[in-house]
Design a protein around this motif. Structure first.
Motif, PDB file in Angstrom:
ATOM      1  N   ASP A  57      -2.471   8.240  -8.633  1.00 27.49           N
ATOM      2  CA  ASP A  57      -1.127   7.673  -8.716  1.00 27.49           C
ATOM      3  C   ASP A  57      -1.115   6.202  -8.344  1.00 27.49           C
ATOM      4  OD1 ASP A  57      -0.171  10.126  -9.484  1.00 27.49           O
ATOM      5  OD2 ASP A  57       0.553  10.689  -7.471  1.00 27.49           O
ATOM      6  N   VAL A  58      -1.843   5.863  -7.271  1.00 23.88           N
ATOM      7  CA  VAL A  58      -1.884   4.460  -6.839  1.00 23.88           C
ATOM      8  C   VAL A  58      -2.547   3.599  -7.905  1.00 23.88           C
ATOM      9  CG1 VAL A  58      -2.752   2.880  -5.093  1.00 23.88           C
ATOM     10  CG2 VAL A  58      -1.884   5.108  -4.405  1.00 23.88           C
ATOM     11  N   LEU A  59      -3.654   4.085  -8.457  1.00 26.01           N
ATOM     12  CA  LEU A  59      -4.349   3.315  -9.484  1.00 26.01           C
ATOM     13  C   LEU A  59      -3.482   3.140 -10.717  1.00 26.01           C
ATOM     14  CD1 LEU A  59      -7.956   4.806  -9.190  1.00 26.01           C
ATOM     15  CD2 LEU A  59      -7.216   2.502  -8.566  1.00 26.01           C
ATOM     16  N   ALA A  60      -2.770   4.201 -11.078  1.00 27.50           N
ATOM     17  CA  ALA A  60      -1.895   4.097 -12.244  1.00 27.50           C
ATOM     18  C   ALA A  60      -0.756   3.126 -11.990  1.00 27.50           C
ATOM     19  CB  ALA A  60      -1.341   5.479 -12.587  1.00 27.50           C
ATOM     20  N   THR A  61      -0.221   3.128 -10.779  1.00 32.25           N
ATOM     21  CA  THR A  61       0.879   2.220 -10.461  1.00 32.25           C
ATOM     22  C   THR A  61       0.437   0.775 -10.475  1.00 32.25           C
ATOM     23  OG1 THR A  61       1.930   3.919  -9.105  1.00 32.25           O
ATOM     24  CG2 THR A  61       2.619   1.649  -8.730  1.00 32.25           C
ATOM     25  N   GLY A  66       0.804  -1.210   0.000  1.00 41.77           N
ATOM     26  CA  GLY A  66       0.000   0.000   0.000  1.00 41.77           C
ATOM     27  C   GLY A  66       0.834   1.256   0.000  1.00 41.77           C
ATOM     28  N   TRP A  67       0.179   2.336  -0.343  1.00 39.18           N
ATOM     29  CA  TRP A  67       0.794   3.651  -0.310  1.00 39.18           C
ATOM     30  C   TRP A  67       0.321   4.376   0.930  1.00 39.18           C
ATOM     31  CZ3 TRP A  67       2.129   6.540  -5.375  1.00 39.18           C
ATOM     32  CH2 TRP A  67       2.725   5.645  -6.274  1.00 39.18           C
ATOM     33  N   MET A  68       0.938   5.515   1.192  1.00 39.46           N
ATOM     34  CA  MET A  68       0.660   6.228   2.435  1.00 39.46           C
ATOM     35  C   MET A  68       0.425   7.705   2.144  1.00 39.46           C
ATOM     36  SD  MET A  68       0.660   6.374   5.834  1.00 39.46           S
ATOM     37  CE  MET A  68       0.700   7.735   6.987  1.00 39.46           C
TER      38      MET A  68
END
Length: 347
Positions: free
Chosen positions: A334-338, A316-318
């Motif tokens: 950004d998370v979805l793109a990653t 996960g991201w923070m």
């Protein structure tokens, strides 16, 4: 002139000689224990009592045991019991205070409990008419003082305990309130929502909430599962995402989140979860949801922990609280793109 011969004094009886011997033996023992040698330059004397008291552990006990020999002599001479009680208190005082390192030994040099007891023994054994009022006053005074001291000590200990407990409870309560405010800045998040709404031309409804614009309502970027144990923070976070075209599912605990995933497994694009929650933390929830959806992107949010502790946990991201709607939406993108989520839907 008549010459009268002098009458010799009567010879003391055997019992009197015995009593006198016991008194002299008590005084000799007291001298050995208390006043064997005079300390140069002072009026104080030094005996074996304070020296024996220097022995670690058993010194004071041993010195007092030797001192009880004088009590035994007093009992054999059948002195009044109140006198024996006073002598016992002298030994008790000497032993109690004498147990204090260094200071106790200095007290023993000054107090000389054995010499005091030898004097009391001589007075009680040789003065038949000696009154005991002073003995009673001494004993009662010592007992009353001891009881008062003990009660004062108990009161002091209770006061310290209550003060420490109150201080500890106050600190815990303050930390709890402070931690809650840091981890749940709903008022700050709501202010950011209102500010960004107004800058984008949004309107306020009658209840004080900002209505999304027509563009926001018609645009859907994907479905976000928002999980936060604070209902206000959960709602404001969802509002932020709705402003940027996301459909939001709300959950206030792990159980609700798992139920929503069961019902909307194919629709949920990303999990946005608070890290610190009761019963089930954000990382624990992400682990359980990843069993059902291994590819589910995760974004952790928190005002208590740092990036170094949770960035990358469970993949996960923070994002640190507080954040603006744009910051949150940008992070979600950004998370979805990653992760390259296939569940992301175009508007």
């Amino acid at each position: 002139m008549n010459n009268s011969s002098a009458i010799p004094p009567p010879e003391p009886s055997g019992e009197a000689i015995h009593r006198q011997a016991l008194v002299e033996a008590a005084e000799l023992l007291a001298k050995v224990l208390d006043t064997t040698v005079k300390i140069p330059g002072t009026s104080l004397y030094l005996g074996l009592d304070p020296l024996i008291g220097l022995i670690p552990g058993i010194g004071d006990v041993l010195a007092n045991l030797i001192g009880t020999v004088i009590l035994g002599m007093a009992a054999r001479l059948e002195v009044p019991r109140i006198v024996i009680a006073r002598m016992s208190l002298n030994l008790l005082i000497n032993g109690a205070i004498g147990a204090i390192p260094i200071l106790g030994d200095l007290f023993s040099v000054w107090f000389r409990s054995n010499s005091r007891n030898a004097d009391l023994l001589r007075q009680a054994a040789t003065q038949a008419a000696r009154g005991t009022h002073a003995d009673w006053s001494y004993v009662v005074g010592i007992i009353a003082g001891t009881v008062g001291l003990l009660l004062g000590l108990v009161a002091f200990v209770l006061w310290v305990a209550v003060s420490l407990w109150s201080r500890f409870a106050g600190i815990q309560q303050s930390e709890s309130r402070a931690g809650h405010n840091r981890s749940c800045p709903w008022f700050l998040l709501a202010s950011m929502v209102h500010l960004e709404r107004f800058t984008q031309g949004g309107a306020m409804n009658g209840s004080g909430c900002v209505q999304p614009s027509a563009t926001e309502e018609s645009t859907t970027q994907g479905t976000v599962l928002v999980v936060d144990d604070d209902a206000a923070v959960c709602h404001v976070t969802g509002q932020m995402l709705e402003m940027h075209g996301y459909r939001v599912l709300y959950a206030e605990n792990g159980e609700q989140a798992m139920a929503l995933l069961d019902e909307n497994s194919d629709e949920i694009s990303i999990l946005v979860a608070d890290i610190v929650m009761p019963k089930m933390s954000g990382p624990q929830l992400a682990h359980l949801l990843r069993i059902q959806r291994p590819e589910l992107p995760v974004l952790f949010v928190s005002g208590l922990v740092s990036y170094s502790n949770f960035e990358g946990v469970m993949g996960g991201w923070m994002l640190k609280k507080p954040y603006s709607p744009s910051m949150l939406a940008s992070k979600v993108r950004d998370v979805l793109a990653t992760f390259g989520s296939k569940s992301e839907m175009a508007s």
